[in-house]
Write an enzyme that holds these catalytic residues in place. Structure first.
Site, mmCIF file in Angstrom:
data_model
loop_
_atom_site.group_PDB
_atom_site.id
_atom_site.type_symbol
_atom_site.label_atom_id
_atom_site.label_comp_id
_atom_site.label_asym_id
_atom_site.label_seq_id
_atom_site.Cartn_x
_atom_site.Cartn_y
_atom_site.Cartn_z
ATOM 1 N N GLU A 99 -17.729 39.182 37.693
ATOM 2 C CA GLU A 99 -16.738 39.266 38.693
ATOM 3 C C GLU A 99 -15.319 38.918 37.673
ATOM 4 O O GLU A 99 -14.359 39.677 37.746
ATOM 5 C CB GLU A 99 -16.492 38.357 39.652
ATOM 6 C CG GLU A 99 -17.253 38.612 40.954
ATOM 7 C CD GLU A 99 -16.881 39.931 41.638
ATOM 8 O OE1 GLU A 99 -15.602 40.484 41.192
ATOM 9 O OE2 GLU A 99 -17.756 40.571 42.371
ATOM 10 N N GLU A 145 -14.729 50.770 42.950
ATOM 11 C CA GLU A 145 -13.710 52.315 43.190
ATOM 12 C C GLU A 145 -12.624 51.893 44.485
ATOM 13 O O GLU A 145 -11.718 52.596 44.620
ATOM 14 C CB GLU A 145 -14.593 53.330 43.479
ATOM 15 C CG GLU A 145 -15.491 53.071 44.827
ATOM 16 C CD GLU A 145 -16.443 54.367 45.088
ATOM 17 O OE1 GLU A 145 -16.748 54.580 46.202
ATOM 18 O OE2 GLU A 145 -16.893 54.790 44.035
ATOM 19 N N GLU A 147 -11.195 48.949 44.794
ATOM 20 C CA GLU A 147 -10.371 47.768 44.445
ATOM 21 C C GLU A 147 -9.129 48.021 43.851
ATOM 22 O O GLU A 147 -9.186 48.733 42.835
ATOM 23 C CB GLU A 147 -11.459 46.865 43.497
ATOM 24 C CG GLU A 147 -11.680 45.341 43.808
ATOM 25 C CD GLU A 147 -12.423 44.769 42.958
ATOM 26 O OE1 GLU A 147 -12.586 43.574 43.182
ATOM 27 O OE2 GLU A 147 -13.036 45.085 42.173
#
Length: 190
Positions: A99, A145, A147
């Site tokens: 992340e 895609e 975000e």
């Protein structure tokens, strides 16, 4: 006793009698449990099931990495530390590293677990594993895609001003700021 160990108080425990699935979504599921109360009566509990998440307090040269993104439930943008949900069976440390890199482009080989905590134990089982690194290194972002976000860095003073202004309003980021502040005072993360 760790967060994953069950805390038991027989005088307060509720016994689950049945579970009715209500909704099975991409991120959460919702169920209604019928429970037996300590006095023998029954009640219902609405429960949100969540796979868990990670968040990263990443410091780069004394500044905290944050992302600003639109949050539909609040109908506004929020400034938050990098975070995301766990994939099925995913190790939280690996998810934190993933992340951090995906959302900010930064990476770190020395992520440490700061604390794990439940976000809303009155109705949800979501647990967030909060990691910290003081050595974030720049790299390339790899956003999902769907975000869209902006990355920036804040000093501790700026982070407190963002909290005062309501730009930082989520618990995980506020907890990270307070932990960072405590670290500046004590030199300890735990």
């Amino acid at each position: 006793m760790g967060i994953h160990e069950k805390n038991r108080n027989p005088a307060l425990d509720e016994e689950t009698l049945s579970t009715q699935p209500i909704f099975d979504g991409k991120i959460i599921t919702l169920q209604v449990d019928t429970v037996r109360l300590p006095d023998g009566n029954t009640a219902t509990r609405e429960v949100v099931k969540h796979p868990g998440a990670v968040a990263v307090l990443a410091l780069n040269k004394g500044k905290m990495l944050v992302v600003e993104q639109y949050r539909q439930p609040m109908h506004r943008t929020e400034v938050e530390i990098p975070a995301g949900k766990l994939d099925p069976g995913e190790n939280p440390l690996e998810a934190a590293s993933r992340e951090l890199q995906e959302e900010t482009g930064y990476h770190s080989g020395d992520l440490q677990l700061l604390k794990s905590f439940y976000t809303s134990p009155g109705f949800a089982d979501e647990i967030i594993h909060l990691y910290v690194t003081e050595n974030a290194q720049a790299g390339d972002m790899a956003l999902d895609e769907d975000e869209f976000l902006e990355v920036s860095e804040l000093t501790l003073e700026e982070a407190y001003q963002y909290i005062a202004d309501g730009r930082i309003a989520d618990a995980k980021t506020m907890m990270a700021v307070y932990a960072w502040h405590l670290h500046t005072l004590t030199g300890q993360w735990h």
